[in-house]
Design a protein around this motif. Structure first.
Motif, short mmCIF file in Angstrom:
data_model
loop_
_atom_site.label_atom_id
_atom_site.label_comp_id
_atom_site.label_asym_id
_atom_site.label_seq_id
_atom_site.Cartn_x
_atom_site.Cartn_y
_atom_site.Cartn_z
N THR A 107 0.83 -1.21 0.00
CA THR A 107 0.00 0.00 0.00
C THR A 107 0.86 1.25 0.00
OG1 THR A 107 -1.80 -1.14 1.15
CG2 THR A 107 -1.78 1.26 1.28
N ALA A 108 1.90 1.26 0.81
CA ALA A 108 2.79 2.42 0.88
C ALA A 108 3.42 2.71 -0.48
CB ALA A 108 3.88 2.19 1.93
N HIS A 109 3.88 1.67 -1.16
CA HIS A 109 4.51 1.86 -2.46
C HIS A 109 3.49 2.19 -3.56
CE1 HIS A 109 8.76 0.96 -1.69
NE2 HIS A 109 8.30 0.18 -0.71
N ARG A 110 2.35 1.52 -3.55
CA ARG A 110 1.35 1.72 -4.60
C ARG A 110 0.71 3.11 -4.51
NH1 ARG A 110 -1.88 -1.80 -3.05
NH2 ARG A 110 -3.70 -0.60 -2.48
N LEU A 111 0.36 3.52 -3.29
CA LEU A 111 -0.35 4.79 -3.11
C LEU A 111 0.56 5.94 -2.67
CD1 LEU A 111 -3.54 3.53 -1.22
CD2 LEU A 111 -3.24 3.92 -3.68
N ARG A 112 1.83 5.62 -2.40
CA ARG A 112 2.75 6.61 -1.80
C ARG A 112 2.11 7.17 -0.53
NH1 ARG A 112 7.16 7.75 -3.81
NH2 ARG A 112 7.31 9.89 -3.09
N GLN B 68 23.35 -1.98 9.54
CA GLN B 68 23.82 -1.39 10.80
C GLN B 68 22.63 -1.09 11.71
OE1 GLN B 68 26.07 2.21 10.27
NE2 GLN B 68 27.17 1.89 12.17
N PRO B 69 22.12 -2.11 12.42
CA PRO B 69 20.97 -1.87 13.30
C PRO B 69 21.37 -1.00 14.50
CG PRO B 69 21.68 -4.17 13.40
CD PRO B 69 22.56 -3.48 12.40
N PRO B 70 20.58 0.03 14.77
CA PRO B 70 20.89 0.91 15.90
C PRO B 70 20.45 0.30 17.23
CG PRO B 70 18.88 1.61 14.89
CD PRO B 70 19.39 0.46 14.05
N ALA B 71 21.04 0.77 18.29
CA ALA B 71 20.60 0.39 19.64
C ALA B 71 19.45 1.33 20.00
CB ALA B 71 21.75 0.54 20.62
N LEU B 72 18.28 0.77 20.19
CA LEU B 72 17.10 1.56 20.52
C LEU B 72 16.47 1.04 21.80
CD1 LEU B 72 15.46 1.76 16.98
CD2 LEU B 72 16.49 3.65 18.23
N PRO B 73 15.84 1.93 22.58
CA PRO B 73 15.17 1.49 23.82
C PRO B 73 13.82 0.83 23.50
CG PRO B 73 14.92 3.85 23.55
CD PRO B 73 15.80 3.38 22.42
N LEU B 74 13.87 -0.40 23.00
CA LEU B 74 12.67 -1.10 22.56
C LEU B 74 11.72 -1.46 23.71
CD1 LEU B 74 14.19 -3.43 19.83
CD2 LEU B 74 12.90 -1.30 19.50
N HIS B 75 12.16 -1.29 24.95
CA HIS B 75 11.30 -1.56 26.10
C HIS B 75 10.32 -0.41 26.35
CE1 HIS B 75 14.55 0.89 27.68
NE2 HIS B 75 13.75 1.21 28.68
N LEU B 76 10.44 0.68 25.58
CA LEU B 76 9.56 1.83 25.73
C LEU B 76 8.44 1.78 24.68
CD1 LEU B 76 12.26 4.62 26.22
CD2 LEU B 76 10.83 3.54 27.98
N PRO B 77 7.33 2.49 24.92
CA PRO B 77 6.30 2.57 23.88
C PRO B 77 6.92 3.09 22.58
CG PRO B 77 5.48 3.48 25.93
CD PRO B 77 6.94 3.22 26.12
N ALA B 78 6.50 2.51 21.45
CA ALA B 78 7.11 2.87 20.17
C ALA B 78 6.07 3.04 19.09
CB ALA B 78 8.13 1.80 19.77
N VAL B 79 6.42 3.86 18.11
CA VAL B 79 5.62 4.07 16.92
C VAL B 79 6.49 3.68 15.73
CG1 VAL B 79 4.36 5.74 15.50
CG2 VAL B 79 4.36 5.98 18.00
N PHE B 80 5.93 2.84 14.85
CA PHE B 80 6.61 2.41 13.64
C PHE B 80 6.02 3.18 12.46
CE2 PHE B 80 7.11 -1.00 16.59
CZ PHE B 80 8.26 -1.71 16.24
N VAL B 81 6.90 3.61 11.56
CA VAL B 81 6.46 4.36 10.37
C VAL B 81 7.12 3.70 9.16
CG1 VAL B 81 6.37 6.60 9.24
CG2 VAL B 81 6.32 6.48 11.75
N LEU B 82 6.29 3.36 8.17
CA LEU B 82 6.77 2.66 6.99
C LEU B 82 6.36 3.48 5.77
CD1 LEU B 82 6.17 -1.11 6.48
CD2 LEU B 82 5.67 0.47 4.67
N GLY B 83 7.32 3.71 4.88
CA GLY B 83 7.00 4.51 3.71
C GLY B 83 7.98 4.32 2.58
N THR B 84 7.89 5.24 1.62
CA THR B 84 8.75 5.17 0.44
C THR B 84 9.80 6.26 0.46
OG1 THR B 84 7.23 6.57 -0.81
CG2 THR B 84 6.92 4.19 -0.95
#
Length: 151
Positions: A77-82, A135-151
């Motif tokens: 959806t992200a790629h098709r509709l931008r 190169q995966p970053p060190a992130l505080p994944l134990h905290l509430p998080a928001v994921f954003v996926l796009g083009t």
């Protein structure tokens, strides 16, 4: 007068409260939203992804196969509709969702992860999936998080 407050979000947006707001409207009680930090908007703004056309899709399925399928659907959806796709997860499942995204998404897809927004320990990382893998970053994944996926 009635107040609806959330401990870590915006009431009725990715947070409980819709039923109370609807009841207030039905009873003729004025509803006055107040501004403040909203993690979804902060994450979108910090992501580098399209902010003019986006969708908030809530939580993804918990099962690995269903989650992987939903990620592929959101990516398509992200790629098709931008259209940028914004989703959240509970802190104890953040690592599994990130791993699934890095395994299943296309290398050229942009992925941003914003953890603990509004806290002194907040962290935001945004890059193409290929760069996350390299190169995966060190992130505080134990905290509430928001994921954003796009083009």
């Amino acid at each position: 007068a009635l107040g609806l407050v959330s401990e870590a979000g915006m009431p009725a947006i990715a947070d409980p409260g819709t039923a109370i707001v609807r009841a207030a409207h039905a009873l003729g009680i004025p509803v006055v939203p107040l501004t403040g930090p909203v993690s979804l908007m902060l994450a979108l703004a910090a992501s580098g992804c399209q902010g003019q056309h986006f969708a908030f899709v809530g939580y993804l399925p918990q099962g690995a196969a269903e989650r992987a399928a939903r990620l592929r659907e959101l990516e398509a959806t992200a790629h098709r509709l931008r259209q940028t796709q914004v989703f959240i997860e509970t802190p104890y499942r953040n690592a599994a969702l990130l791993q699934a995204a890095l395994q299943g998404l296309r290398p050229d897809t942009r992925l941003a992860l914003a953890c603990g927004l509004g806290l002194p320990t907040q962290a935001v990382h945004a890059a193409r999936v290929a760069d996350w893998r390299r190169q995966p970053p060190a992130l505080p994944l134990h905290l509430p998080a928001v994921f954003v996926l796009g083009t």
